[in-house]
Design a protein around this motif. Structure first.
Motif, PDB file in Angstrom:
ATOM      1  N   MET A 154       0.833  -1.183   0.000  1.00 46.48           N
ATOM      2  CA  MET A 154       0.000   0.000   0.000  1.00 46.48           C
ATOM      3  C   MET A 154       0.874   1.241   0.000  1.00 46.48           C
ATOM      4  O   MET A 154       1.968   1.243   0.515  1.00 46.48           O
ATOM      5  N   ALA A 155       0.307   2.309  -0.553  1.00 45.38           N
ATOM      6  CA  ALA A 155       1.098   3.501  -0.800  1.00 45.38           C
ATOM      7  C   ALA A 155       1.368   4.331   0.442  1.00 45.38           C
ATOM      8  O   ALA A 155       2.285   5.111   0.460  1.00 45.38           O
ATOM      9  N   SER A 156       0.572   4.186   1.496  1.00 43.08           N
ATOM     10  CA  SER A 156       0.741   5.038   2.662  1.00 43.08           C
ATOM     11  C   SER A 156       0.953   4.179   3.907  1.00 43.08           C
ATOM     12  O   SER A 156       0.782   2.978   3.888  1.00 43.08           O
ATOM     13  N   ASP A 157       1.306   4.858   5.005  1.00 37.07           N
ATOM     14  CA  ASP A 157       1.598   4.130   6.233  1.00 37.07           C
ATOM     15  C   ASP A 157       0.358   3.853   7.078  1.00 37.07           C
ATOM     16  O   ASP A 157       0.489   3.352   8.187  1.00 37.07           O
ATOM     17  N   GLY A 158      -0.832   4.166   6.601  1.00 37.09           N
ATOM     18  CA  GLY A 158      -2.050   3.858   7.342  1.00 37.09           C
ATOM     19  C   GLY A 158      -2.462   4.918   8.337  1.00 37.09           C
ATOM     20  O   GLY A 158      -2.974   4.606   9.398  1.00 37.09           O
ATOM     21  N   LYS A 159      -2.257   6.164   8.023  1.00 36.11           N
ATOM     22  CA  LYS A 159      -2.673   7.262   8.874  1.00 36.11           C
ATOM     23  C   LYS A 159      -4.195   7.228   9.051  1.00 36.11           C
ATOM     24  O   LYS A 159      -4.921   6.848   8.138  1.00 36.11           O
ATOM     25  N   VAL A 160      -4.673   7.624  10.218  1.00 35.09           N
ATOM     26  CA  VAL A 160      -6.110   7.673  10.480  1.00 35.09           C
ATOM     27  C   VAL A 160      -6.602   9.090  10.200  1.00 35.09           C
ATOM     28  O   VAL A 160      -6.072  10.067  10.737  1.00 35.09           O
ATOM     29  N   HIS A 161      -7.622   9.179   9.330  1.00 36.97           N
ATOM     30  CA  HIS A 161      -8.179  10.468   8.910  1.00 36.97           C
ATOM     31  C   HIS A 161      -9.588  10.634   9.482  1.00 36.97           C
ATOM     32  O   HIS A 161     -10.319   9.662   9.627  1.00 36.97           O
ATOM     33  N   THR A 162      -9.951  11.876   9.756  1.00 37.43           N
ATOM     34  CA  THR A 162     -11.325  12.145  10.200  1.00 37.43           C
ATOM     35  C   THR A 162     -12.215  12.343   8.984  1.00 37.43           C
ATOM     36  O   THR A 162     -11.744  12.663   7.884  1.00 37.43           O
ATOM     37  N   PHE A 163     -13.493  12.167   9.197  1.00 37.15           N
ATOM     38  CA  PHE A 163     -14.454  12.339   8.110  1.00 37.15           C
ATOM     39  C   PHE A 163     -14.416  13.765   7.559  1.00 37.15           C
ATOM     40  O   PHE A 163     -14.438  13.971   6.349  1.00 37.15           O
ATOM     41  N   ASP A 164     -14.342  14.749   8.443  1.00 35.37           N
ATOM     42  CA  ASP A 164     -14.298  16.148   8.004  1.00 35.37           C
ATOM     43  C   ASP A 164     -13.086  16.411   7.131  1.00 35.37           C
ATOM     44  O   ASP A 164     -13.168  17.130   6.128  1.00 35.37           O
ATOM     45  N   GLU A 165     -11.958  15.844   7.501  1.00 35.16           N
ATOM     46  CA  GLU A 165     -10.727  16.018   6.727  1.00 35.16           C
ATOM     47  C   GLU A 165     -10.887  15.423   5.332  1.00 35.16           C
ATOM     48  O   GLU A 165     -10.559  16.046   4.326  1.00 35.16           O
ATOM     49  N   VAL A 166     -11.416  14.211   5.272  1.00 35.95           N
ATOM     50  CA  VAL A 166     -11.578  13.526   3.981  1.00 35.95           C
ATOM     51  C   VAL A 166     -12.612  14.236   3.115  1.00 35.95           C
ATOM     52  O   VAL A 166     -12.429  14.379   1.903  1.00 35.95           O
ATOM     53  N   SER A 167     -13.682  14.705   3.704  1.00 34.89           N
ATOM     54  CA  SER A 167     -14.752  15.325   2.908  1.00 34.89           C
ATOM     55  C   SER A 167     -14.338  16.653   2.278  1.00 34.89           C
ATOM     56  O   SER A 167     -14.998  17.133   1.358  1.00 34.89           O
ATOM     57  N   LYS A 168     -13.238  17.246   2.731  1.00 32.68           N
ATOM     58  CA  LYS A 168     -12.735  18.475   2.103  1.00 32.68           C
ATOM     59  C   LYS A 168     -12.103  18.194   0.735  1.00 32.68           C
ATOM     60  O   LYS A 168     -11.951  19.104  -0.072  1.00 32.68           O
ATOM     61  N   HIS A 169     -11.742  16.956   0.493  1.00 33.68           N
ATOM     62  CA  HIS A 169     -11.101  16.564  -0.768  1.00 33.68           C
ATOM     63  C   HIS A 169     -12.203  16.122  -1.743  1.00 33.68           C
ATOM     64  O   HIS A 169     -12.455  14.930  -1.918  1.00 33.68           O
ATOM     65  N   ASN A 170     -12.849  17.098  -2.369  1.00 31.94           N
ATOM     66  CA  ASN A 170     -14.042  16.795  -3.165  1.00 31.94           C
ATOM     67  C   ASN A 170     -14.079  17.515  -4.511  1.00 31.94           C
ATOM     68  O   ASN A 170     -15.124  17.961  -4.958  1.00 31.94           O
ATOM     69  N   SER A 171     -12.931  17.625  -5.153  1.00 23.32           N
ATOM     70  CA  SER A 171     -12.881  18.316  -6.443  1.00 23.32           C
ATOM     71  C   SER A 171     -12.112  17.466  -7.460  1.00 23.32           C
ATOM     72  O   SER A 171     -11.516  16.450  -7.107  1.00 23.32           O
ATOM     73  N   ASN A 172     -12.124  17.902  -8.709  1.00 20.94           N
ATOM     74  CA  ASN A 172     -11.390  17.198  -9.769  1.00 20.94           C
ATOM     75  C   ASN A 172      -9.895  17.130  -9.478  1.00 20.94           C
ATOM     76  O   ASN A 172      -9.225  16.178  -9.847  1.00 20.94           O
ATOM     77  N   LYS A 173      -9.392  18.163  -8.836  1.00 21.70           N
ATOM     78  CA  LYS A 173      -7.954  18.247  -8.588  1.00 21.70           C
ATOM     79  C   LYS A 173      -7.544  17.616  -7.257  1.00 21.70           C
ATOM     80  O   LYS A 173      -6.357  17.499  -6.966  1.00 21.70           O
TER      81      LYS A 173
END
Length: 149
Positions: free
Chosen positions: A1-20
């Motif tokens: 896997m590409a990452s070390d398995g960091k734990v992300h919050t839902f709010d953090e992930v939901s900010k990543h919502n664009s084409n870029k």
């Protein structure tokens, strides 16, 4: 896997919502699918519509192949903190106007809307029948035949 398995919050992930910058939550894992946006067979709109929520059902409903599932490994960026994921939203029906138990005013208006035109037609018919000869005379005069009565 590409990452070390960091734990992300839902709010953090939901900010990543664009084409870029597009992250998805699938089966408790977080994937940065931004590099795959242009190559996704369903188009980038499909991926964007799955942002800001747990996209597991969307992913499973499509029936992805084993190779597609293996491809996900290179987009893995960590786990989701499940305690931050909101519960599924329950259906909330739209607000409706208050139900009027006493429909008397509405009923009277509907009856009048039906009866008034009938009353006018009945009155006009009565006038035509009682004054038939006058009406025939007027019609003949208008047609240029004249009236002899």
């Amino acid at each position: 896997m590409a990452s070390d398995g960091k734990v992300h919050t839902f709010d953090e992930v939901s900010k990543h919502n664009s084409n870029k910058d597009c992250w998805l939550i699938i089966s408790g894992k977080v994937y940065d699918v931004t590099p795959f946006m242009e190559d996704h067979p369903g188009g980038d709109e499909v991926l964007l519509s799955a942002t800001g929520k747990d996209a597991t059902n969307d992913f499973e409903d499509v029936g992805h192949s084993d190779s597609a599932r293996e491809m996900m490994d290179k987009y893995y960026v960590g786990e989701i903190d499940v305690s931050t994921v909101p519960l599924k939203r329950s259906y909330v029906p739209p607000q409706q106007a208050h139900y009027n138990h006493d429909k008397t005013p509405e009923f009277i208006i509907k009856i009048l809307q039906f009866l008034v035109p009938l009353l006018i037609l009945g009155l006009a018919f009565t006038l035509v029948v009682s004054e038939g000869s006058v009406l025939v005379c007027i019609m003949l005069y208008c047609c240029g035949s004249g009236c002899t009565q």
